[in-house]
Write a protein that holds these residues in place. Structure first.
Motif, mmCIF file in Angstrom:
data_model
loop_
_atom_site.group_PDB
_atom_site.id
_atom_site.type_symbol
_atom_site.label_atom_id
_atom_site.label_comp_id
_atom_site.label_asym_id
_atom_site.label_seq_id
_atom_site.Cartn_x
_atom_site.Cartn_y
_atom_site.Cartn_z
ATOM 1 N N CYS A 154 24.186 16.808 53.546
ATOM 2 C CA CYS A 154 23.860 16.890 52.221
ATOM 3 C C CYS A 154 24.663 17.645 51.386
ATOM 4 O O CYS A 154 24.988 17.561 50.224
ATOM 5 C CB CYS A 154 22.298 17.657 52.166
ATOM 6 N N ASN A 155 25.176 18.925 52.094
ATOM 7 C CA ASN A 155 26.117 19.909 51.312
ATOM 8 C C ASN A 155 27.454 18.965 51.156
ATOM 9 O O ASN A 155 27.884 19.289 49.866
ATOM 10 C CB ASN A 155 26.301 21.127 52.061
ATOM 11 N N GLU A 156 27.769 18.418 51.928
ATOM 12 C CA GLU A 156 29.103 17.811 51.949
ATOM 13 C C GLU A 156 29.020 16.407 50.886
ATOM 14 O O GLU A 156 30.111 16.483 50.030
ATOM 15 C CB GLU A 156 29.592 16.897 53.311
ATOM 16 N N ALA A 157 27.887 15.914 50.590
ATOM 17 C CA ALA A 157 27.704 14.959 49.770
ATOM 18 C C ALA A 157 27.621 15.425 48.289
ATOM 19 O O ALA A 157 28.188 14.976 47.256
ATOM 20 C CB ALA A 157 26.356 14.211 50.160
ATOM 21 N N LEU A 158 27.207 16.565 48.394
ATOM 22 C CA LEU A 158 27.159 17.474 47.094
ATOM 23 C C LEU A 158 28.532 17.767 46.527
ATOM 24 O O LEU A 158 28.920 17.606 45.574
ATOM 25 C CB LEU A 158 26.288 18.729 47.176
ATOM 26 N N GLN A 159 29.213 18.039 47.531
ATOM 27 C CA GLN A 159 30.677 18.487 47.340
ATOM 28 C C GLN A 159 31.638 17.195 46.798
ATOM 29 O O GLN A 159 32.378 17.374 45.814
ATOM 30 C CB GLN A 159 31.374 19.048 48.515
ATOM 31 N N LEU A 160 31.103 16.302 47.489
ATOM 32 C CA LEU A 160 31.906 14.754 47.065
ATOM 33 C C LEU A 160 31.469 14.465 45.554
ATOM 34 O O LEU A 160 32.200 13.751 44.861
ATOM 35 C CB LEU A 160 31.644 13.767 48.003
ATOM 36 N N HIS A 161 30.624 14.957 45.075
ATOM 37 C CA HIS A 161 30.133 14.634 43.755
ATOM 38 C C HIS A 161 30.746 15.498 42.743
ATOM 39 O O HIS A 161 30.524 15.471 41.725
ATOM 40 C CB HIS A 161 28.433 14.905 43.546
ATOM 41 N N GLY A 162 31.669 16.687 43.281
ATOM 42 C CA GLY A 162 31.909 17.678 42.425
ATOM 43 C C GLY A 162 31.139 18.373 41.786
ATOM 44 O O GLY A 162 29.788 18.432 41.979
ATOM 45 N N GLY A 163 31.210 18.782 40.454
ATOM 46 C CA GLY A 163 30.178 19.372 39.661
ATOM 47 C C GLY A 163 28.869 18.748 39.492
ATOM 48 O O GLY A 163 27.856 19.457 39.178
ATOM 49 N N TYR A 164 28.977 17.349 39.443
ATOM 50 C CA TYR A 164 27.778 16.614 39.167
ATOM 51 C C TYR A 164 26.683 16.853 40.477
ATOM 52 O O TYR A 164 25.498 16.698 40.094
ATOM 53 C CB TYR A 164 28.195 15.072 39.184
ATOM 54 N N GLY A 165 27.214 17.023 41.705
ATOM 55 C CA GLY A 165 26.287 17.393 42.601
ATOM 56 C C GLY A 165 25.310 18.552 42.508
ATOM 57 O O GLY A 165 24.423 18.473 43.146
ATOM 58 N N TYR A 166 25.858 19.497 41.462
ATOM 59 C CA TYR A 166 25.231 20.704 41.302
ATOM 60 C C TYR A 166 24.270 20.694 40.189
ATOM 61 O O TYR A 166 23.346 21.581 40.215
ATOM 62 C CB TYR A 166 26.220 21.727 41.091
ATOM 63 N N LEU A 167 24.255 19.502 39.505
ATOM 64 C CA LEU A 167 23.104 19.184 38.487
ATOM 65 C C LEU A 167 21.941 18.799 38.851
ATOM 66 O O LEU A 167 21.811 17.943 39.803
ATOM 67 C CB LEU A 167 23.722 18.450 37.305
ATOM 68 N N ARG A 168 20.681 19.091 38.226
ATOM 69 C CA ARG A 168 19.780 18.650 38.668
ATOM 70 C C ARG A 168 19.363 17.262 38.337
ATOM 71 O O ARG A 168 18.475 16.619 39.076
ATOM 72 C CB ARG A 168 18.579 19.566 37.714
ATOM 73 N N ARG A 169 20.079 16.571 37.631
ATOM 74 C CA ARG A 169 20.010 15.069 37.298
ATOM 75 C C ARG A 169 20.601 14.335 38.271
ATOM 76 O O ARG A 169 20.239 13.080 38.247
ATOM 77 C CB ARG A 169 20.268 14.658 35.919
ATOM 78 N N TYR A 170 21.240 14.737 39.220
ATOM 79 C CA TYR A 170 21.514 14.122 40.561
ATOM 80 C C TYR A 170 20.618 14.935 41.774
ATOM 81 O O TYR A 170 20.167 16.062 41.438
ATOM 82 C CB TYR A 170 23.144 14.219 40.872
ATOM 83 N N PRO A 171 20.148 13.956 42.590
ATOM 84 C CA PRO A 171 19.343 14.343 43.651
ATOM 85 C C PRO A 171 20.005 15.251 44.588
ATOM 86 O O PRO A 171 19.245 15.870 45.547
ATOM 87 C CB PRO A 171 18.797 13.040 44.071
ATOM 88 N N LEU A 172 21.152 15.517 44.788
ATOM 89 C CA LEU A 172 22.036 16.152 46.048
ATOM 90 C C LEU A 172 21.396 17.549 45.983
ATOM 91 O O LEU A 172 21.090 18.184 47.179
ATOM 92 C CB LEU A 172 23.404 16.173 45.572
ATOM 93 N N GLU A 173 21.270 18.438 44.885
ATOM 94 C CA GLU A 173 21.057 19.882 45.088
ATOM 95 C C GLU A 173 19.430 20.099 45.473
ATOM 96 O O GLU A 173 19.158 20.760 46.224
ATOM 97 C CB GLU A 173 21.175 20.661 43.649
ATOM 98 N N ARG A 174 18.872 18.965 45.222
ATOM 99 C CA ARG A 174 17.246 18.792 45.907
ATOM 100 C C ARG A 174 17.286 18.556 47.236
ATOM 101 O O ARG A 174 16.609 19.176 48.080
ATOM 102 C CB ARG A 174 16.394 17.692 45.015
ATOM 103 N N TYR A 175 18.171 17.625 47.733
ATOM 104 C CA TYR A 175 18.063 17.375 49.294
ATOM 105 C C TYR A 175 18.749 18.624 49.873
ATOM 106 O O TYR A 175 18.084 18.881 51.127
ATOM 107 C CB TYR A 175 19.140 16.275 49.481
ATOM 108 N N LEU A 176 19.556 19.344 49.354
ATOM 109 C CA LEU A 176 20.171 20.492 49.910
ATOM 110 C C LEU A 176 19.029 21.534 49.912
ATOM 111 O O LEU A 176 18.709 22.060 51.181
ATOM 112 C CB LEU A 176 21.445 20.933 49.030
#
Ligand SMILES: Cc1cc2nc3c(=O)[nH]c(=O)nc-3n(C[C@H](O)[C@H](O)[C@H](O)COP(=O)(O)OP(=O)(O)OC[C@H]3O[C@@H](n4cnc5c(N)ncnc54)[C@H](O)[C@@H]3O)c2cc1C
Length: 388
Positions: free
Chosen positions: A330-352
């Protein structure tokens, strides 16, 4: 050894995926943001039998194997890890109730749990007894036809919205032998709840401290015999460790899928991100580790199904590997999204945020290593175990 799922298992998997995409995925971000417990979705899940997946059929459960249950939990976790994880806790308690209820009163509660008419919480941890659960101090003292409970449980998932509590309390001497299990209506007089804890993840389900002040419980709500509570609690946790493992796998699969889409969509330096070899290698490693974690979880589940004497060790290994791997993916997928992974409108930070606690509860991943090493270095070395 057959690694293929049967047609029936594939059907169950597809049904769970369709349910998760329809009832969980569209709402998961809002539930997380608002802290809304998904009662309606759980009611819908109950209609499919998901509140008693592996609970005994004589008490209204589906009576499925643990491997079958992992197929459902994985799909639900891919849509909403927190809802899926709460449902695993409920299933754990429903299984205990269905397995150990031996009075009409306790059985009626077991059937309410397997049908989803009532939801359950698991009360083992205490403020001074976390990893060392056998040192817990909540007491249950026999008084006529009742027991009287005194003490405090910590970190009770679902408390405040659930109707039944599986409570492990001390009826005898210190240590694991002195513990007994009870199924207690949450509305019983003398039960007081602390405020909901503010948490990093699992934000759509409350976690509270539960205080017992002279709580009178009829003896026919005891599960099993006096002194059996620790064994019951640990058998429940073997299964829950596999459940948490597969919930991490489900979330990681969803994160990996999101990353794949992003890598094909996003360009930098006039090239799709998917065209950079370092990104490709990173992605390949994530996918490979995910398959290994899933297979480990399924192996442990099938060892529970076959009642292998080594099931506890494999459940501990699976929980450690899959929850560490799932969180990392989940953390690596967030990183692959760059800054977008850190935003709430993407689900990565919630999975993390939601998968982080899987490394802690159900026994921390350090305690999983204690279980594995104790088996290999003490039991096997002393000739009491068969090795792996
Ligand atoms: C969100 C959330 C929900 C939870 N839900 C429930 C629930 O529904 N029901 C329930 O009963 N509990 C629940 N828990 C509690 C959870 O099971 C405990 O937090 C967990 O078992 C760890 O106990 P502790 O927090 O007291 O940490 P401690 O036991 O104090 O451990 C602190 C650290 O020391 C390490 N450590 C401890 N002993 C050893 C050792 N022998 N060797 C190496 N390292 C060691 C641990 O790994 C950890 O890193 C929940 C916790 C959280 C955060």
């Amino acid at each position: 050894m057959d690694f293929e799922l049967s047609d029936t298992q594939r059907d169950a998997q597809q049904r769970a995926r369709a349910f998760a995409e329809r009832e969980l995925a569209p709402h998961a971000a809002r539930w997380d943001a608002e802290g809304t417990f998904p009662r309606d979705a759980l009611t819908q899940a109950a209609r499919l039998g998901y509140c008693g997946l592996y609970a005994e059929s004589r008490q209204g459960g589906l009576g499925l194997g643990r491997l079958d249950a992992t197929l459902v939990f994985e799909e639900l976790a891919a849509a909403c890890p927190s809802t899926a994880a709460y449902l695993t806790i409920h299933n754990m308690v429903a299984w205990v109730a269905s397995r150990w209820a031996d009075t009409e009163h306790a059985s009626s509660w077991a059937r309410r749990l397997t049908s989803g008419h009532s939801l359950a919480s698991y009360c083992l941890s205490e403020p001074e007894a976390g990893s060392d659960a056998a040192s817990l101090r909540t007491t249950a003292t026999r008084d006529g036809n009742d027991y009287v409970l005194e003490g405090t449980k910590a970190f009770v998932s679902g408390s405040g919205v659930t109707e039944a509590l599986l409570v492990i309390a001390r009826t005898g001497a210190s240590g694991a032998q002195g513990l007994t299990a009870f199924l207690i209506p949450a509305s019983t007089r003398g039960i007081q709840l602390g405020p909901p804890e503010e948490k990093l993840g699992w934000r759509n389900q409350p976690t509270r401290t539960v205080h017992f002040e002279r709580v009178r419980v009829p003896a026919d709500l005891r599960l099993g015999q006096e002194g059996e509570g620790f064994r019951i609690a640990m058998q429940a946790l073997d299964g829950e460790r596999v459940n948490l493992a597969i919930c991490s796998v489900g979330a990681a699969q969803a994160a990996l899928d999101a990353a794949r889409q992003h890598l094909h969509r996003r360009s930098q330096f006039n090239r799709k991100l998917a065209g950079f070899q370092s990104v490709q290698f990173k992605f390949a490693g994530m996918a490979t580790d995910l398959v290994a974690a899933r297979q480990m979880a399924r192996l442990a589940a099938s060892m529970l199904d076959s009642r292998s004497p080594q099931a506890t060790v494999y459940c501990a290994m699976a929980k450690q590997v899959a929850t560490d791997t799932g969180f990392r993916i989940c953390n690596e997928a967030l990183q692959l999204h760059g800054g977008y992974g850190y935003l709430r409108r993407y689900p990565l930070e919630r999975y993390l945020r939601d998968t982080r606690v899987h490394q802690i509860l159900g026994g921390t991943n350090e305690i999983m290593r204690v279980i594995v090493s104790r088996y290999l270095l003490d039991e096997v070395t002393a000739g009491g175990g068969d090795g792996l």
